[in-house]
Design an enzyme around this catalytic site. Structure first.
Site, PDB file in Angstrom:
ATOM      1  N   ASP A  17       0.857  -1.182   0.000  1.00  0.00           N
ATOM      2  CA  ASP A  17       0.000   0.000   0.000  1.00  0.00           C
ATOM      3  C   ASP A  17       0.893   1.233   0.000  1.00  0.00           C
ATOM      4  O   ASP A  17       2.073   1.150   0.318  1.00  0.00           O
ATOM      5  CB  ASP A  17      -0.849   0.038   1.280  1.00  0.00           C
ATOM      6  CG  ASP A  17      -1.971  -0.993   1.257  1.00  0.00           C
ATOM      7  OD1 ASP A  17      -2.193  -1.607   0.212  1.00  0.00           O
ATOM      8  OD2 ASP A  17      -2.622  -1.160   2.310  1.00  0.00           O
TER       9      ASP A  17
ATOM     10  N   THR B 149     -10.197   1.985  -8.556  1.00  0.00           N
ATOM     11  CA  THR B 149     -11.113   3.124  -8.475  1.00  0.00           C
ATOM     12  C   THR B 149     -12.552   2.623  -8.553  1.00  0.00           C
ATOM     13  O   THR B 149     -12.814   1.567  -9.137  1.00  0.00           O
ATOM     14  CB  THR B 149     -10.853   4.128  -9.623  1.00  0.00           C
ATOM     15  OG1 THR B 149     -11.736   5.238  -9.469  1.00  0.00           O
ATOM     16  CG2 THR B 149     -11.064   3.518 -10.998  1.00  0.00           C
ATOM     17  N   HIS B 150     -13.472   3.417  -7.968  1.00  0.00           N
ATOM     18  CA  HIS B 150     -14.907   3.133  -8.097  1.00  0.00           C
ATOM     19  C   HIS B 150     -15.548   4.154  -9.015  1.00  0.00           C
ATOM     20  O   HIS B 150     -16.747   4.148  -9.207  1.00  0.00           O
ATOM     21  CB  HIS B 150     -15.589   3.207  -6.728  1.00  0.00           C
ATOM     22  CG  HIS B 150     -14.810   2.513  -5.657  1.00  0.00           C
ATOM     23  ND1 HIS B 150     -13.933   3.163  -4.844  1.00  0.00           N
ATOM     24  CD2 HIS B 150     -14.768   1.214  -5.314  1.00  0.00           C
ATOM     25  CE1 HIS B 150     -13.360   2.298  -4.017  1.00  0.00           C
ATOM     26  NE2 HIS B 150     -13.845   1.105  -4.286  1.00  0.00           N
TER      27      HIS B 150
ATOM     28  N   LYS C 282      -6.480   7.070  -6.648  1.00  0.00           N
ATOM     29  CA  LYS C 282      -6.449   8.539  -6.591  1.00  0.00           C
ATOM     30  C   LYS C 282      -5.582   9.018  -5.433  1.00  0.00           C
ATOM     31  O   LYS C 282      -4.898  10.019  -5.531  1.00  0.00           O
ATOM     32  CB  LYS C 282      -7.872   9.080  -6.413  1.00  0.00           C
ATOM     33  CG  LYS C 282      -8.729   8.945  -7.653  1.00  0.00           C
ATOM     34  CD  LYS C 282     -10.054   9.680  -7.491  1.00  0.00           C
ATOM     35  CE  LYS C 282     -10.941   9.468  -8.702  1.00  0.00           C
ATOM     36  NZ  LYS C 282     -12.241  10.149  -8.570  1.00  0.00           N
ATOM     37  N   GLY C 283      -5.627   8.307  -4.319  1.00  0.00           N
ATOM     38  CA  GLY C 283      -4.897   8.730  -3.115  1.00  0.00           C
ATOM     39  C   GLY C 283      -5.883   9.130  -2.033  1.00  0.00           C
ATOM     40  O   GLY C 283      -6.776   9.944  -2.275  1.00  0.00           O
TER      41      GLY C 283
ATOM     42  N   ARG D 182      -0.496  -0.793  -8.807  1.00  0.00           N
ATOM     43  CA  ARG D 182      -1.855  -0.369  -8.448  1.00  0.00           C
ATOM     44  C   ARG D 182      -1.921   1.150  -8.509  1.00  0.00           C
ATOM     45  O   ARG D 182      -1.133   1.841  -7.871  1.00  0.00           O
ATOM     46  CB  ARG D 182      -2.192  -0.842  -7.037  1.00  0.00           C
ATOM     47  CG  ARG D 182      -3.593  -0.447  -6.612  1.00  0.00           C
ATOM     48  CD  ARG D 182      -3.778  -0.593  -5.118  1.00  0.00           C
ATOM     49  NE  ARG D 182      -3.942  -1.963  -4.694  1.00  0.00           N
ATOM     50  CZ  ARG D 182      -3.626  -2.383  -3.460  1.00  0.00           C
ATOM     51  NH1 ARG D 182      -3.102  -1.542  -2.580  1.00  0.00           N
ATOM     52  NH2 ARG D 182      -3.825  -3.634  -3.117  1.00  0.00           N
TER      53      ARG D 182
END
Ligand code: FAD
Length: 295
Positions: free
Chosen positions: A121, A213-214, A174-175, A171
């Site tokens: 991550d 992302t969603h 956006k952050g 991966r």
């Protein structure tokens, strides 16, 4: 709030939409359910904050136990284990850096032997340089080790080109951190544009983009870039959080896109959930009502 949430069934139910419980025994049925639907899974262990080297040792033991149990239950192969270096002691001071690397190496070897995948991550901007340094060393030994980049950071447009090596799992998200203007874009539209620019670099490379992302527009753009690039399903993934846009996750799988659900679990669930609430004020109101028993 934490105690009330644990003792209120409506609040527990709301939390369980996003977090697969506190124990490994809670996680396993969630993973079985998702994989039975054709989804890939990624597991994020949520611990309590790490403030001393001894905490980092406990976190390492938790990650190792997680992989051991997944392997014993036949759930390890192809599963991604998401690891935060902060939980292995990175950030506790310069002396802990080599300890964090050694711990990540140990997890990487166990993960690899189990047929699972390790992805690091990315935390706050002040940790990016160190995280990339550790990742480079891990990746040299275990090339399947993935890395996360945050499109919002100014530096990412350069980092993405550096990490996009053939076969490398990258991966892109956006952050999630509230960063100052000096290091990051702040406007949503600018972040979206940067995301697309980084995504194009990944799609034109031989790296494996993990598109986390969603955002419906970014998903549509990714689908178009995949179509144009002629990439096969082994060379990219969509990634979304457990409980967020589950129907979209199923739609992507149904039309043949490899889609991985990021499943958080563990005793640190409360901090995680509060962060999700901060992103969604409407959800916070629902949570507050459920705590009061008025859902
Ligand atoms: P947004 O613009 O935030 O959301 C787009 C749409 O998604 C919304 O309109 C809504 O429909 C839906 N949505 C988003 N969030 C919610 C929610 N909480 N509840 C309900 N609907 C929602 N960030 C890091 O900084 N470091 C990491 O290592 C990292 N790893 C990640 C791994 C995965 C697999 C994913 C999916 C995200 C990760 N993130 C990480 C978080 C990421 O940076 C974003 O903060 C998060 O994904 C929200 O951004 P978005 O792209 O979905 O777009």
């Amino acid at each position: 709030m934490r105690e009330v949430a644990l003792s209120t069934s409506a609040a527990r139910e709301l939390v369980s939409r996003y977090v697969a419980g506190q124990q490994l025994d809670d996680l396993l049925p969630v993973l079985r359910d998702l994989t039975s639907k054709g989804l890939l899974v990624s597991v994020e262990y949520l611990g309590e904050p790490v403030t001393r080297p001894a905490d980092a040792g406990e976190r390492l033991a938790s990650y190792l136990e997680l992989v051991r149990r997944l392997a014993a239950e036949g759930l390890a192969r192809g599963t991604e284990i998401s690891v935060r270096l902060g939980w292995l002691g990175l950030g506790l001071g310069p002396t802990q850096r080599s300890a964090a690397l050694a711990a990540a190496r140990q997890i990487g070897r166990v993960v690899s032997n189990a047929g699972a995948l390790l992805t690091l991550d990315m935390e706050g901007s002040e940790t990016v340089e160190e995280t990339l340094g550790v990742w480079q060393q891990l990746h040299a030994d275990l090339p399947a080790t993935g890395i996360t980049l945050q499109a919002a950071l100014h530096r990412t447009c350069e980092d993405v080109a550096t990490v996009a090596m053939p076969g490398t799992r990258v991966r892109l998200c956006k952050g999630a951190f509230d960063e100052p203007r000096t290091v990051a874009l702040r406007r949503g539209h600018d972040i979206d544009l940067a995301f697309v620019a980084d995504l194009r670099v990944l799609m034109h490379s031989q790296a494996i983009p993990l598109v986390a992302t969603h955002d419906p527009r970014l998903v549509a753009i990714t689908e178009e870039l995949i179509r144009r690039s002629g990439r096969g399903p082994e060379s990219y993934e969509f990634q979304m959080m457990y409980g967020i846009r589950p129907l979209e996750q199923r739609r992507l799988v149904d039309i043949g896109h490899p889609t991985r659900v990021h499943v958080p679990f563990g005793p640190g669930w409360y901090d995680y959930y509060v962060r999700r609430l901060a992103e969604r004020p409407a959800l916070a109101a629902l949570f507050a009502r459920s705590l009061l028993g008025k859902r």
